[in-house]
Write a protein that holds these residues in place. Structure first.
Motif, PDB file in Angstrom:
ATOM      1  N   LEU A 184       1.045  -1.087  -0.322  1.00 11.33           N
ATOM      2  CA  LEU A 184       0.105  -0.001   0.052  1.00 11.33           C
ATOM      3  C   LEU A 184       0.610   1.084   0.013  1.00 11.33           C
ATOM      4  O   LEU A 184       0.549   2.171  -0.208  1.00 11.33           O
ATOM      5  CB  LEU A 184      -1.138   0.247   1.521  1.00 11.33           C
ATOM      6  N   SER A 185       1.944   1.479   0.803  1.00 11.69           N
ATOM      7  CA  SER A 185       2.849   2.477   0.784  1.00 11.69           C
ATOM      8  C   SER A 185       3.082   2.463  -0.368  1.00 11.69           C
ATOM      9  O   SER A 185       4.061   3.790  -0.904  1.00 11.69           O
ATOM     10  CB  SER A 185       3.482   2.020   1.763  1.00 11.69           C
ATOM     11  N   SER A 186       3.707   1.306  -1.002  1.00  4.13           N
ATOM     12  CA  SER A 186       4.504   1.512  -2.416  1.00  4.13           C
ATOM     13  C   SER A 186       3.754   1.932  -3.409  1.00  4.13           C
ATOM     14  O   SER A 186       4.054   3.331  -4.267  1.00  4.13           O
ATOM     15  CB  SER A 186       4.900   0.147  -2.438  1.00  4.13           C
ATOM     16  N   ALA A 187       2.467   1.741  -3.793  1.00  4.37           N
ATOM     17  CA  ALA A 187       1.239   2.142  -3.869  1.00  4.37           C
ATOM     18  C   ALA A 187       1.074   3.604  -4.190  1.00  4.37           C
ATOM     19  O   ALA A 187       0.822   4.464  -5.252  1.00  4.37           O
ATOM     20  CB  ALA A 187       0.632   1.035  -4.113  1.00  4.37           C
ATOM     21  N   LEU A 188       0.812   4.142  -3.051  1.00  6.15           N
ATOM     22  CA  LEU A 188       0.825   5.271  -3.224  1.00  6.15           C
ATOM     23  C   LEU A 188       2.083   6.283  -3.335  1.00  6.15           C
ATOM     24  O   LEU A 188       2.063   7.298  -3.986  1.00  6.15           O
ATOM     25  CB  LEU A 188       0.847   5.440  -1.096  1.00  6.15           C
ATOM     26  N   ALA A 223      13.123  -0.676   4.013  1.00  7.34           N
ATOM     27  CA  ALA A 223      12.051  -1.270   5.062  1.00  7.34           C
ATOM     28  C   ALA A 223      11.131  -2.348   5.417  1.00  7.34           C
ATOM     29  O   ALA A 223      10.597  -3.519   6.237  1.00  7.34           O
ATOM     30  CB  ALA A 223      10.874   0.067   5.407  1.00  7.34           C
ATOM     31  N   ALA A 224      11.082  -2.840   4.291  1.00  7.54           N
ATOM     32  CA  ALA A 224       9.890  -4.153   4.151  1.00  7.54           C
ATOM     33  C   ALA A 224      10.802  -5.008   3.802  1.00  7.54           C
ATOM     34  O   ALA A 224      11.186  -6.760   4.753  1.00  7.54           O
ATOM     35  CB  ALA A 224       9.738  -4.308   2.565  1.00  7.54           C
ATOM     36  N   GLY A 225      12.487  -5.120   3.761  1.00  2.00           N
ATOM     37  CA  GLY A 225      13.902  -5.910   4.048  1.00  2.00           C
ATOM     38  C   GLY A 225      13.546  -7.212   2.850  1.00  2.00           C
ATOM     39  O   GLY A 225      12.801  -6.923   1.103  1.00  2.00           O
ATOM     40  N   GLN A 226      14.581  -7.859   3.093  1.00  3.25           N
ATOM     41  CA  GLN A 226      14.545  -9.389   1.792  1.00  3.25           C
ATOM     42  C   GLN A 226      13.859  -9.703   1.908  1.00  3.25           C
ATOM     43  O   GLN A 226      13.122 -10.364   2.422  1.00  3.25           O
ATOM     44  CB  GLN A 226      16.451  -9.894   1.781  1.00  3.25           C
ATOM     45  N   GLY A 227      13.571 -10.440   0.143  1.00  3.37           N
ATOM     46  CA  GLY A 227      12.158 -11.739  -0.194  1.00  3.37           C
ATOM     47  C   GLY A 227      11.120 -11.045  -0.508  1.00  3.37           C
ATOM     48  O   GLY A 227      10.215 -12.227  -0.545  1.00  3.37           O
ATOM     49  N   THR A 228      10.672 -10.149  -0.446  1.00  2.00           N
ATOM     50  CA  THR A 228       9.333  -9.462  -0.261  1.00  2.00           C
ATOM     51  C   THR A 228       9.166  -8.542  -2.074  1.00  2.00           C
ATOM     52  O   THR A 228       9.775  -8.085  -2.025  1.00  2.00           O
ATOM     53  CB  THR A 228       8.667  -9.285   0.662  1.00  2.00           C
ATOM     54  N   ILE A 256       1.733  11.715   5.020  1.00  2.00           N
ATOM     55  CA  ILE A 256       2.916  12.460   6.534  1.00  2.00           C
ATOM     56  C   ILE A 256       3.265  10.899   7.180  1.00  2.00           C
ATOM     57  O   ILE A 256       4.203  10.430   7.582  1.00  2.00           O
ATOM     58  CB  ILE A 256       1.586  13.380   7.447  1.00  2.00           C
ATOM     59  N   PHE A 257       1.934  10.167   7.305  1.00  2.00           N
ATOM     60  CA  PHE A 257       2.122   8.918   7.938  1.00  2.00           C
ATOM     61  C   PHE A 257       3.391   7.388   7.640  1.00  2.00           C
ATOM     62  O   PHE A 257       4.331   6.973   8.050  1.00  2.00           O
ATOM     63  CB  PHE A 257       0.732   8.362   8.259  1.00  2.00           C
ATOM     64  N   ALA A 299       0.592  -7.389   9.542  1.00  2.00           N
ATOM     65  CA  ALA A 299       1.256  -7.228   8.359  1.00  2.00           C
ATOM     66  C   ALA A 299       0.505  -5.678   7.588  1.00  2.00           C
ATOM     67  O   ALA A 299       1.551  -4.923   6.443  1.00  2.00           O
ATOM     68  CB  ALA A 299       0.907  -8.390   7.361  1.00  2.00           C
ATOM     69  N   LEU A 300      -0.757  -5.885   7.927  1.00  3.05           N
ATOM     70  CA  LEU A 300      -1.714  -4.660   7.160  1.00  3.05           C
ATOM     71  C   LEU A 300      -0.849  -3.520   7.874  1.00  3.05           C
ATOM     72  O   LEU A 300      -0.856  -2.174   7.287  1.00  3.05           O
ATOM     73  CB  LEU A 300      -2.897  -4.503   8.088  1.00  3.05           C
ATOM     74  N   LEU A 301      -0.486  -3.003   9.731  1.00  6.10           N
ATOM     75  CA  LEU A 301       0.031  -2.084   9.497  1.00  6.10           C
ATOM     76  C   LEU A 301       1.918  -1.710   9.058  1.00  6.10           C
ATOM     77  O   LEU A 301       1.733  -0.662   9.396  1.00  6.10           O
ATOM     78  CB  LEU A 301       0.257  -1.703  11.149  1.00  6.10           C
ATOM     79  N   LYS A 302       2.527  -2.397   9.446  1.00  7.07           N
ATOM     80  CA  LYS A 302       3.919  -2.667   8.418  1.00  7.07           C
ATOM     81  C   LYS A 302       3.758  -2.652   7.050  1.00  7.07           C
ATOM     82  O   LYS A 302       4.634  -1.099   7.011  1.00  7.07           O
ATOM     83  CB  LYS A 302       4.480  -4.207   8.468  1.00  7.07           C
ATOM     84  N   GLY A 303       2.751  -2.853   6.163  1.00  8.37           N
ATOM     85  CA  GLY A 303       3.024  -2.182   4.742  1.00  8.37           C
ATOM     86  C   GLY A 303       2.418  -1.054   4.810  1.00  8.37           C
ATOM     87  O   GLY A 303       2.461  -0.434   3.846  1.00  8.37           O
ATOM     88  N   PHE A 304       1.568  -0.535   5.725  1.00 13.60           N
ATOM     89  CA  PHE A 304       1.207   1.140   5.220  1.00 13.60           C
ATOM     90  C   PHE A 304       1.989   2.327   6.371  1.00 13.60           C
ATOM     91  O   PHE A 304       2.796   2.975   5.991  1.00 13.60           O
ATOM     92  CB  PHE A 304      -0.194   1.639   5.309  1.00 13.60           C
TER      93      PHE A 304
END
Length: 288
Positions: free
Chosen positions: A3-7, A142-147, A189-190, A231-236
């Motif tokens: 989500l954050s990358s898409a934004l 921030a996402a780390g390796q392997g994703t 901002i978030f 995962a949702l919180l980490k993703g955004f």
């Protein structure tokens, strides 16, 4: 991180697409289509610079020791936060006048010659490209390796931005760009606060900053990062189940200060003279 990358891809991509659309529309309207090739040359050079810069920083980080990688990654994260903070306030201040400014600069460049047109387009798009590269790199770290989520989200955002930019140029759709940039600005901002926290943690692991083992909270039991909520919180928000005091304080201060300033009402503009319609937020760049 999808989500954050898409934004990031959507916001930065749409800004770049609008810049290109404004330049192309101006040349079409003024019957200077012959200069389109110079604009596209500048855009291509800007894209090449962005890709090259991304390749260099990725390769550089892989040649470092663990501590050096943490320091480098943390520093790039702080640079990304500075970029996104500057960008959302810049767009907030210039959204109403960006089209006129770009047309004025392009008019001057046309007077000077092809090289000036290439340079003008290169600088206009290159800034967006470099910002996007740094933000994307920080999000990948921030996402780390392997994703592949950051890359997938980024491509979705960029693709959507290109389509929207084209449709706006063709006049197929119109929407309030001011509201769009305001909403995405709040969300970014978030995202930036999460990148800030991750960057500070990197610097703590690199032994540049203290407090690596001084935790504000540890939710690895009730809310682990691999749970669907985590995962949702980490993703955004770049949530970390084990967050240090420094990370938590920095996150709260950044969001509290930047969000307050961003949402603070702007000073009223000078009233339009009697009989003159007030300026409206531009919602399309199509030129007929």
């Amino acid at each position: 991180m999808l989500l954050s990358s898409a934004l990031i891809g959507l916001r930065e991509g749409l800004e770049a697409a609008l810049v290109v659309s404004i330049l192309v529309a101006f040349l079409v309207k003024t019957d200077k289509r012959a200069s389109l090739r110079w604009v596209w040359a500048g855009v291509a050079a800007a894209l090449a610079l962005s890709v090259g810069f991304g390749t260099v920083i990725t390769y550089t980080s892989t040649q470092m020791s663990f501590e050096q990688q943490e320091i480098f990654g943390g520093t790039m994260s702080l640079v990304a936060v500075a970029f996104v903070t500057w960008m959302i306030f810049w767009m907030r201040a210039t959204a109403r006048t960006i089209a006129a400014e770009l047309r004025g600069k392009l008019s001057e460049a046309l007077r000077l010659g092809p090289v000036a047109v290439v340079l003008m387009a290169f600088l206009a798009v290159g800034r967006e490209g470099l910002e996007t590269t740094v933000l994307f790199y920080a999000n990948v770290e921030a996402a780390g390796q392997g994703t592949t989520q950051p890359l997938t989200g980024f491509l979705i955002g960029i693709g959507t931005a290109v389509v929207l930019g084209y449709l706006i140029y063709r006049g197929a759709i119109t929407f309030n760009l001011g509201k769009f940039f305001k909403i995405t600005g709040v969300l970014l901002i978030f995202v930036a606060a999460g990148i800030l926290g991750y960057g500070l943690h990197d610097l703590q692991e690199g032994r540049v900053l203290p407090g690596l083992h001084t935790l504000a909270f540890d939710l690895s039991g009730p809310l682990p990062e691999d749970s669907w909520v985590g995962a949702l919180l980490k993703g955004f928000f770049n949530y970390s189940a084990q967050t240090t005091v420094l990370q938590a304080v920095a996150w709260v201060l950044y969001v509290g200060l930047v969000l307050t300033l961003f949402l603070m009402p702007r000073k009223a503009s000078t009233p339009a003279p009697a009989g003159e319609a007030p300026a409206r937020q531009p919602v399309t760049v199509k030129e007929n």
